[in-house]
Design a protein around this motif. Structure first.
Motif, PDB file in Angstrom:
ATOM      1  N   ALA A 199       0.826  -1.203   0.000  1.00 23.35           N
ATOM      2  CA  ALA A 199       0.000   0.000   0.000  1.00 23.35           C
ATOM      3  C   ALA A 199       0.862   1.255   0.000  1.00 23.35           C
ATOM      4  O   ALA A 199       0.560   2.223  -0.710  1.00 23.35           O
ATOM      5  CB  ALA A 199      -0.933  -0.001   1.204  1.00 23.35           C
ATOM      6  N   LEU A 201       3.907   1.486  -1.165  1.00 21.28           N
ATOM      7  CA  LEU A 201       4.490   1.554  -2.513  1.00 21.28           C
ATOM      8  C   LEU A 201       3.505   2.222  -3.468  1.00 21.28           C
ATOM      9  O   LEU A 201       3.850   3.116  -4.243  1.00 21.28           O
ATOM     10  CB  LEU A 201       4.815   0.143  -3.000  1.00 21.28           C
ATOM     11  N   GLY A 202       2.232   1.805  -3.370  1.00 21.78           N
ATOM     12  CA  GLY A 202       1.201   2.354  -4.255  1.00 21.78           C
ATOM     13  C   GLY A 202       0.975   3.824  -4.018  1.00 21.78           C
ATOM     14  O   GLY A 202       0.996   4.622  -4.953  1.00 21.78           O
ATOM     15  N   ILE A 203       0.800   4.213  -2.749  1.00 23.15           N
ATOM     16  CA  ILE A 203       0.456   5.616  -2.496  1.00 23.15           C
ATOM     17  C   ILE A 203       1.611   6.516  -2.911  1.00 23.15           C
ATOM     18  O   ILE A 203       1.398   7.628  -3.408  1.00 23.15           O
ATOM     19  CB  ILE A 203       0.055   5.843  -1.020  1.00 23.15           C
ATOM     20  N   GLU A 205       3.675   6.111  -5.432  1.00 21.27           N
ATOM     21  CA  GLU A 205       3.613   6.303  -6.886  1.00 21.27           C
ATOM     22  C   GLU A 205       2.495   7.289  -7.235  1.00 21.27           C
ATOM     23  O   GLU A 205       2.663   8.170  -8.078  1.00 21.27           O
ATOM     24  CB  GLU A 205       3.333   4.967  -7.597  1.00 21.27           C
ATOM     25  N   ILE A 206       1.340   7.126  -6.553  1.00 18.57           N
ATOM     26  CA  ILE A 206       0.194   7.960  -6.901  1.00 18.57           C
ATOM     27  C   ILE A 206       0.444   9.414  -6.525  1.00 18.57           C
ATOM     28  O   ILE A 206       0.084  10.332  -7.272  1.00 18.57           O
ATOM     29  CB  ILE A 206      -1.069   7.402  -6.229  1.00 18.57           C
ATOM     30  N   PHE A 209       2.478  10.822  -9.274  1.00 17.53           N
ATOM     31  CA  PHE A 209       1.660  11.037 -10.467  1.00 17.53           C
ATOM     32  C   PHE A 209       0.798  12.285 -10.303  1.00 17.53           C
ATOM     33  O   PHE A 209       0.627  13.071 -11.225  1.00 17.53           O
ATOM     34  CB  PHE A 209       0.740   9.838 -10.722  1.00 17.53           C
ATOM     35  N   MET A 210       0.258  12.439  -9.086  1.00 16.75           N
ATOM     36  CA  MET A 210      -0.611  13.580  -8.836  1.00 16.75           C
ATOM     37  C   MET A 210       0.177  14.878  -8.973  1.00 16.75           C
ATOM     38  O   MET A 210      -0.269  15.810  -9.633  1.00 16.75           O
ATOM     39  CB  MET A 210      -1.177  13.461  -7.430  1.00 16.75           C
ATOM     40  N   ASN A 213       0.728  15.829 -12.499  1.00 11.93           N
ATOM     41  CA  ASN A 213      -0.413  16.121 -13.363  1.00 11.93           C
ATOM     42  C   ASN A 213      -1.353  17.213 -12.875  1.00 11.93           C
ATOM     43  O   ASN A 213      -2.053  17.812 -13.670  1.00 11.93           O
ATOM     44  CB  ASN A 213      -1.229  14.850 -13.597  1.00 11.93           C
TER      45      ASN A 213
END
Lengths: 443, 337
Positions: A199, A201-203, A205-206, A209-210, A213
């Motif tokens: 989790a 690791l995922g957050i 990356e996000i 990305f945020m 963008n």
């Protein structure tokens, strides 16, 4: 019972002395400017390692998203210190605020529904409310964001910040990272141990990305430069009388002296934060709370049988550790003077910090700091070592051959390989690190 | 009526065909991760880099074949390279097992320690791969590009929308079908496969009944190596090879494995497709779809896109979080610890 200094702390003092000696060598043979630049980043790395050491060394939690928390801290530095852009606020500020309010309202509503209903039904209600809130907010947000991003896109195109002193942001960065850590921890702690790793690791990356963008908030990949400094600028120093007097009396070049002085200011600020955090961590971990943490780490079942709430203790230390990483992230952006979401790479910002903690000695704050210093130092110097290695290996190849050119161009990547090897070797042959955890029997 | 057909074709072209291919790649990756989890009991963070390594070997082999003039036109040369890549990836994993993982296996360390070891392996492999092949993007799909082009489809059916199927997409789906069937046949029908499942279910009992753990672990790494090499090569074939992408790919792959239930092979495969389809459905811009279906005056103005394409990784993350909140064991009851 011997009353002499334990050999481990003698070793620690020796290792720190060696580290400082290596830095001094850089100062003598390369330049003092470079030495201070490396030292500043060593200090920031040490703070990150301190935060991760809390999570891993004292609680056994695997945080694979250090990058994300550091980036959140960086965002805070930018948002706190940059001056607000009034035009952009007038263009779309109201819409953005309204959108955020809709998010918060639907979040609260969903939470209330979650408490109010039981069983399978509540999943559907929560999904419907969250979906409706999201769609509604898009209607308000989309035009507002468009207006903000088209407001002087070449120079701004975002909302700007709060225009407060940048030092404030170090705390704000910690709080921001801590809040995100709380949400992640709330969801994943108490489940299987690797869910937290995945989790985070995922957050992370996000989050990146945020930042790349959402131009209205961060200016995306166009970067925000010129973040105000907490220390004087070189140009100003060079034109101040007292500074000129000092450099004249020592006989130094004003340009060089000003650059050294600015770096030294940063060094003292960072050192102050590091020492304060170190003191706090040492106090906390030698308290009953710290002993409880280690007891939980060593045997969760036994600790919970003693009536310790393992999950909420884990949540606590996870939030604190992430907040420390957030502080370090804010400090890094302050030092760079710019916020650029493209610099955040997981290998550099997550896994390198892990190498620091493991090499230094997990479970020992001094070890984490030493690890931060050594690993960052070698991360910088490994580039030179890698280039030399490649040069030697490719000597037999003929001059100008395509293969030789290729390997010389990819040589910087060798330091990833070296770091991986260092991590594996330490885990295998010295799993307790350079300065192992102290196991004392005194209460 | 034509409008409905057009709308369906639109979905087929932009969602169903690409998601089938992407889902297959994720499914193979997730199957590899879940096998490591089931037998060796840790989350393998190095899996993305193992896939990347397999792809790199494929690319080198393709270059070798191309310079020797070997090709199987109209099929891509990658198909010839995959067996070589499988062999070398398996060799790498066996070396890693012998030098790195076996020690910890014998110590019976906690899963968290294993995870850090896999991070070390990931770091090492990342450096190795980038040192050998560099960081730039490489396209290695040769042969015929399309099985059916959108324009041809339009001509044949007379619809306003077309479906295009790229060769790489078709190959991905077919190879995945073959490989997944083979793996399931192996796990369920052969003696070795059964001993693997027994080992996964209850290690001590399996040891008592005479199953050799070394053998089971070696077979597992061989399966994982084959799966990683194929998954990586197919992904690279479809989307082009960029070394750092494989690190990001770990997230949807883990999400697929967890959604399916960690340690459950069928779940992992289904999880892969669930992730791929939800990413596509949520990031698709439905403007044209609704323009076909709704009366003219209702046609939407915006893109009608729930989430912009940049956030497709967020979709797998949100799915992961929902599964963790609602059903932590996954859809198909994996292991919990």
């Amino acid at each position: 019972m011997k009353l002499s200094i334990p050999s481990s702390s003698r070793k620690a003092v020796l290792l720190f002395a060696l580290m400082l000696g290596a830095l001094a060598l850089v100062g003598v043979f390369q330049s003092w400017n470079l030495m201070l630049a490396i030292l500043n980043l060593c200090l920031i790395s040490a703070i990150m390692a301190l935060g991760v050491n809390l999570q891993w060394g004292y609680a056994g939690l695997f945080n694979a998203g250090i990058m994300g928390f550091a980036a959140l801290g960086g965002l805070a530095a930018m948002l706190v210190s940059k001056a607000p852009i009034m035009g952009a606020w007038q263009a779309g500020g109201f819409g953005v605020l309204l959108g955020v309010i809709i998010w918060i309202m639907s979040g609260i509503l969903a939470y209330l529904i979650w408490l109010r209903f039981k069983g399978r039904r509540r999943y559907w209600y929560v999904i419907i409310i969250a979906g409706a809130g999201y769609i509604l907010s898009r209607f308000v947000l989309d035009p507002a964001i468009l207006r903000i991003e088209s407001f002087e896109p070449a120079s701004s195109g975002y909302l700007g910040g709060a225009g407060l002193p940048v030092l404030l942001s170090w705390g704000v960065g910690g709080i921001l990272a801590g809040c995100v850590a709380f949400i992640i921890g709330k969801i994943t702690l108490g489940l299987r141990s690797d869910y937290l790793a995945i989790a985070t690791l995922g957050i992370s990356e996000i989050v990146i990305f945020m930042f790349k963008n959402e131009d209205w908030l961060t200016r995306g990949v166009k970067n925000v430069t010129g973040i105000p400094r907490p220390v004087p600028y070189e140009i100003d120093l060079q034109s101040t009388i007292w500074f000129q007097d000092i450099t004249d009396s020592v006989g130094m070049n004003v340009m060089q002296a000003s650059s050294l002085f600015v770096k030294l200011c940063y060094t003292s600020l960072f050192l102050g934060v590091l020492l304060m955090l170190l003191w706090l961590c040492e106090r906390a971990l030698n308290s009953p709370w710290g002993r409880m943490m280690r007891a939980i780490r060593d045997n969760e079942t036994a600790a919970s049988a003693m009536g310790k709430n393992v999950t909420s203790r884990h949540l606590q230390i996870f939030v604190i550790g992430s907040a420390i990483v957030g502080i370090a992230g804010a400090m890094l952006v302050t030092l760079d003077g710019q916020f650029n979401p493209s610099i955040y790479h997981p290998l550099r910002f997550t896994f390198l910090i892990w190498v620091m903690v493991v090499v230094g000695g997990s479970g020992n704050n001094f070890g984490a700091i030493l690890g931060g210093f050594i690993v960052w130092f070698f991360w910088i110097e490994a580039e030179t070592i890698g280039n030399m290695l490649v040069y030697i290996i490719t000597l037999p190849l003929s001059e100008g051959s395509a293969l030789k050119e290729h390997f010389l161009s990819t040589a910087p990547q060798l330091r990833l390989l070296i770091m991986g090897l260092v991590l594996l070797l330490f885990l295998r042959f010295s799993p307790r690190g350079l300065i192992p955890e102290r196991i004392s029997n005194k209460a | 009526m034509i409008d409905i057909l057009n709308a369906i074709t639109l979905l087929a072209n932009y969602i169903i065909v690409p998601s089938l291919a992407y889902g297959s790649q994720l499914a193979l990756g997730a199957l590899g991760i879940t096998l490591v989890y089931a037998v060796l009991r840790f989350s393998n963070f190095a899996h993305g880099e193992m896939m990347s390594f397999g792809t790199m070997i494929s690319i080198f082999t393709i270059w070798l074949f191309q310079s020797a003039g070997i090709s199987i036109h109209p099929l891509p040369t990658a198909l010839l390279a995959i067996p070589v890549s499988i062999m070398i990836t398996i060799m790498l994993l066996l070396i890693l097992d012998r030098t790195v993982f076996r020690y910890y296996q014998a110590q019976r360390v906690q899963p968290v320690t294993f995870m850090i070891v896999s991070v070390g392996v990931m770091f090492f492999l990342a450096g190795l791969i980038r040192f050998f092949i560099g960081t730039s993007k490489k396209n290695f799909a040769d042969g015929e590009r399309f099985i059916i082009k959108a324009s041809e489809f339009k001509q044949i059916t007379g619809l306003a929308e077309g479906v295009s199927i790229r060769t790489t997409q078709a190959i991905t789906v077919i190879v995945t079908l073959v490989l997944v069937t083979a793996v399931f046949w192996f796990l369920n029908k052969t003696r070795t496969g059964k001993s693997m499942r027994a080992f996964s279910d209850n290690e001590d009992l399996a040891l008592l009944s005479g199953i050799k753990p070394e053998r089971v672990i070696i077979i597992t790494w061989m399966l994982v190596g084959a799966l990683a090499a194929v998954a990586g090569t197919l992904y690279g074939l479809d989307k082009g090879y960029k070394p750092f992408v494989y690190l990001q790919l770990v997230l949807p792959i883990f999400a697929a494995a967890i959604i399916g239930g960690v340690g459950n092979p069928i779940g992992a495969v289904i999880g892969g497709y669930v992730i791929a389809f939800s990413e596509a459905f949520i990031t698709f811009a439905y403007k044209r779809f609704f323009t076909y279906l709704l009366p003219e005056e209702w046609a939407p103005e915006g893109l009608v896109q729930m989430l912009s394409t940049e956030y497709k990784f967020a979709v797998s993350f949100v799915l992961l979080v929902i599964v963790l909140l609602v059903r932590p064991t996954g859809l198909f009851r994996g292991k919990t610890l």
